[in-house]
Design a protein around this motif. Structure first.
Motif, PDB file in Angstrom:
ATOM      1  N   GLU A  67       1.013  -1.339   0.109  1.00 45.01           N
ATOM      2  CA  GLU A  67       0.143   0.058   0.026  1.00 45.01           C
ATOM      3  C   GLU A  67       0.840   1.273   0.029  1.00 45.01           C
ATOM      4  O   GLU A  67       0.538   2.135  -0.505  1.00 45.01           O
ATOM      5  CB  GLU A  67      -0.928   0.006   1.195  1.00 45.01           C
ATOM      6  CG  GLU A  67      -0.363   0.122   2.614  1.00 45.01           C
ATOM      7  CD  GLU A  67      -0.164  -1.461   3.245  1.00 45.01           C
ATOM      8  OE1 GLU A  67       0.071  -1.570   4.498  1.00 45.01           O
ATOM      9  OE2 GLU A  67       0.155  -2.213   2.362  1.00 45.01           O
ATOM     10  N   LEU A  68       2.044   1.039   0.555  1.00 49.57           N
ATOM     11  CA  LEU A  68       2.935   2.243   0.467  1.00 49.57           C
ATOM     12  C   LEU A  68       3.681   2.440  -0.731  1.00 49.57           C
ATOM     13  O   LEU A  68       3.876   3.716  -1.201  1.00 49.57           O
ATOM     14  CB  LEU A  68       3.928   2.150   1.707  1.00 49.57           C
ATOM     15  CG  LEU A  68       3.756   2.164   3.003  1.00 49.57           C
ATOM     16  CD1 LEU A  68       4.692   2.047   3.830  1.00 49.57           C
ATOM     17  CD2 LEU A  68       2.879   3.397   3.316  1.00 49.57           C
ATOM     18  N   LEU A  69       3.998   1.329  -1.405  1.00 47.92           N
ATOM     19  CA  LEU A  69       4.546   1.235  -2.750  1.00 47.92           C
ATOM     20  C   LEU A  69       3.396   2.038  -3.776  1.00 47.92           C
ATOM     21  O   LEU A  69       3.988   2.530  -4.992  1.00 47.92           O
ATOM     22  CB  LEU A  69       5.025   0.093  -3.452  1.00 47.92           C
ATOM     23  CG  LEU A  69       5.973  -0.640  -2.391  1.00 47.92           C
ATOM     24  CD1 LEU A  69       6.325  -2.132  -3.099  1.00 47.92           C
ATOM     25  CD2 LEU A  69       7.317   0.055  -2.661  1.00 47.92           C
ATOM     26  N   GLU A  70       2.244   1.911  -3.513  1.00 46.77           N
ATOM     27  CA  GLU A  70       1.179   2.471  -4.466  1.00 46.77           C
ATOM     28  C   GLU A  70       0.748   3.871  -3.983  1.00 46.77           C
ATOM     29  O   GLU A  70      -0.159   4.450  -4.604  1.00 46.77           O
ATOM     30  CB  GLU A  70      -0.017   1.392  -4.536  1.00 46.77           C
ATOM     31  CG  GLU A  70       0.430  -0.088  -5.090  1.00 46.77           C
ATOM     32  CD  GLU A  70      -0.677  -0.920  -4.925  1.00 46.77           C
ATOM     33  OE1 GLU A  70      -1.751  -0.548  -4.356  1.00 46.77           O
ATOM     34  OE2 GLU A  70      -0.623  -1.961  -5.311  1.00 46.77           O
ATOM     35  N   ASP A  71       1.219   4.358  -2.741  1.00 48.21           N
ATOM     36  CA  ASP A  71       0.696   5.627  -2.424  1.00 48.21           C
ATOM     37  C   ASP A  71       1.671   6.792  -2.980  1.00 48.21           C
ATOM     38  O   ASP A  71       2.788   6.935  -3.099  1.00 48.21           O
ATOM     39  CB  ASP A  71       1.192   5.672  -0.856  1.00 48.21           C
ATOM     40  CG  ASP A  71       0.610   7.092  -0.132  1.00 48.21           C
ATOM     41  OD1 ASP A  71       0.187   7.860  -0.822  1.00 48.21           O
ATOM     42  OD2 ASP A  71       0.501   7.098   0.964  1.00 48.21           O
ATOM     43  N   PRO A  72       0.949   7.569  -3.802  1.00 49.92           N
ATOM     44  CA  PRO A  72       1.839   8.591  -4.598  1.00 49.92           C
ATOM     45  C   PRO A  72       2.274   9.653  -3.613  1.00 49.92           C
ATOM     46  O   PRO A  72       3.396  10.402  -3.941  1.00 49.92           O
ATOM     47  CB  PRO A  72       0.589   9.199  -5.293  1.00 49.92           C
ATOM     48  CG  PRO A  72      -0.428   9.165  -4.513  1.00 49.92           C
ATOM     49  CD  PRO A  72      -0.607   7.623  -4.152  1.00 49.92           C
ATOM     50  N   LEU A  73       2.049   9.640  -2.341  1.00 52.41           N
ATOM     51  CA  LEU A  73       2.702  10.734  -1.343  1.00 52.41           C
ATOM     52  C   LEU A  73       3.757   9.998  -0.539  1.00 52.41           C
ATOM     53  O   LEU A  73       4.520  10.675   0.200  1.00 52.41           O
ATOM     54  CB  LEU A  73       1.467  11.060  -0.626  1.00 52.41           C
ATOM     55  CG  LEU A  73       0.613  11.857  -1.075  1.00 52.41           C
ATOM     56  CD1 LEU A  73      -0.361  12.526  -0.109  1.00 52.41           C
ATOM     57  CD2 LEU A  73       0.994  13.139  -1.754  1.00 52.41           C
ATOM     58  N   TYR A  74       3.974   8.812  -0.732  1.00 53.50           N
ATOM     59  CA  TYR A  74       5.256   8.056  -0.116  1.00 53.50           C
ATOM     60  C   TYR A  74       6.373   8.687  -0.451  1.00 53.50           C
ATOM     61  O   TYR A  74       6.878   8.776  -1.595  1.00 53.50           O
ATOM     62  CB  TYR A  74       5.009   6.336  -0.292  1.00 53.50           C
ATOM     63  CG  TYR A  74       6.212   5.691   0.429  1.00 53.50           C
ATOM     64  CD1 TYR A  74       6.251   5.734   1.823  1.00 53.50           C
ATOM     65  CD2 TYR A  74       7.171   4.804  -0.322  1.00 53.50           C
ATOM     66  CE1 TYR A  74       6.910   5.179   2.461  1.00 53.50           C
ATOM     67  CE2 TYR A  74       8.010   4.220   0.443  1.00 53.50           C
ATOM     68  CZ  TYR A  74       8.006   4.201   1.701  1.00 53.50           C
ATOM     69  OH  TYR A  74       8.869   3.467   2.476  1.00 53.50           O
TER      70      TYR A  74
END
Length: 228
Positions: A67-74
Motif C-alpha cells: 500500500e505504501l509502494l502504491e501511495d503517490p505521497l510515499y
C-alpha cells in the motif's frame, strides 16, 4: 570547504534502519521524522555531545508494504526491501564510508530489527565506535539486572514463537545461549504457570501481553514481592 567543516563537526551519526520505529514493525520511512523528535540523540546531549555535532541518517532499502509502494505521497524508495547479501553489502558500505567522511565519529543504530541489529554489531564492533540502543540499551540493562540478581540459569526468555528452549529450530544465533531444556510452550500464561517467575520484564513492545490472565497467574503463585 563545506565538507571539511562537516568533517570537523560530526561526532555522532544516528542511523535509522526504518525496520521498526518505536518498536512498530514495517513502519514507513515518513515516521523517521517522528522518531527524531524522540531520538536517542537527546541521551548523547546528557553525555556532553553538542547537538551540532550529531547527524541523523536514514538507510532506505525499500518497504514490503504494497500500500505504501502504491501511495503517490510515499517519500521512500519504491521497491521491496533489500535483504540477505545485498542488504549486508549496503550496511558494510555505510560503515566503511562513514568514518572516512567523518573521522573519529561514532555510529548509533536505531530501529533495526533484531535479526539485523545483532549481526551488524558483530561485524562492525571492531571497526568503528558503535552502539545499538535497542540491543545494548533497554533490553540489555533489564536483563543484566536480572542476571546480577539470579544468574542465567534462572532467567528465561519468551518471544513471538513461544518459550526459548533448546529444542527449537527457529532460534537466531544470539538467542541460543539463553535456551533452556523444557517442553515447548507457546502461551505466555502457560509459561508463567509452569516456571513460576518472581519477576517478568517486557521489552518486546508487543501490546497487551501482560493482560489480566498473566497478572492473575502471577498472583496465584502467592509470592509477596512479585515484580512486573
Amino acid at each position: 570547504m563545506a565538507m571539511n567543516g562537516a568533517q570537523a563537526l560530526v561526532k555522532l551519526l544516528e542511523n535509522h534502519g526504518v525496520t521498526h520505529v518505536f518498536g512498530i514493525p514495517g513502519t514507513k520511512i515518513d515516521s523517521v521524522f517522528i522518531a527524531l523528535l524522540d531520538s536517542k540523540i537527546e541521551l548523547a546531549l546528557c553525555a556532553g555531545v553538542p547537538p551540532h555535532m550529531m547527524l541523523p541518517i536514514t538507510l532506505d532499502v525499500g518497504t514490503n508494504k504494497h500500500e505504501l509502494l502504491e501511495d503517490p505521497l510515499y517519500l521512500g524508495l519504491r521497491q521491496e526491501r533489500v535483504r540477505d547479501a545485498a542488504y549486508d553489502e549496503c550496511i558494510d558500505e555505510f560503515v566503511q564510508a562513514a568514518p572516512e567522511l567523518f573521522p573519529r565519529c561514532g555510529i548509533q543504530w536505531e530501529d533495526f530489527a533484531n535479526i539485523d541489529a545483532t549481526p551488524i554489531l558483530g561485524r562492525c564492533r571492531d571497526k568503528v565506535c558503535t552502539y545499538n540502543d535497542d540491543i545494548q540499551g533497554t533490553a540489555a540493562i533489564a536483563l543484566e539486572g536480572a542476571w546480577l540478581a539470579q544468574g542465567r540459569a534462572r532467567n528465561w526468555l519468551f518471544d513471538v514463537n513461544g518459550l526459548i528452549t533448546a529444542a527449537r529450530r527457529d532460534l537466531a544465533d544470539f538467542q541460543k545461549p539463553f535456551a533452556h531444556e523444557h517442553p515447548p510452550l507457546t502461551s505466555f500464561v502457560e509459561a508463567v504457570e509452569a516456571l513460576r517467575p518472581t519477576c517478568i520484564i517486557g521489552v518486546s513492545t508487543a501490546p497487551k501481553l501482560f493482560n489480566r490472565q498473566v497478572i492473575e497467574a502471577m498472583h496465584r503463585r502467592a509470592y509477596p514481592r512479585d515484580e512486573l
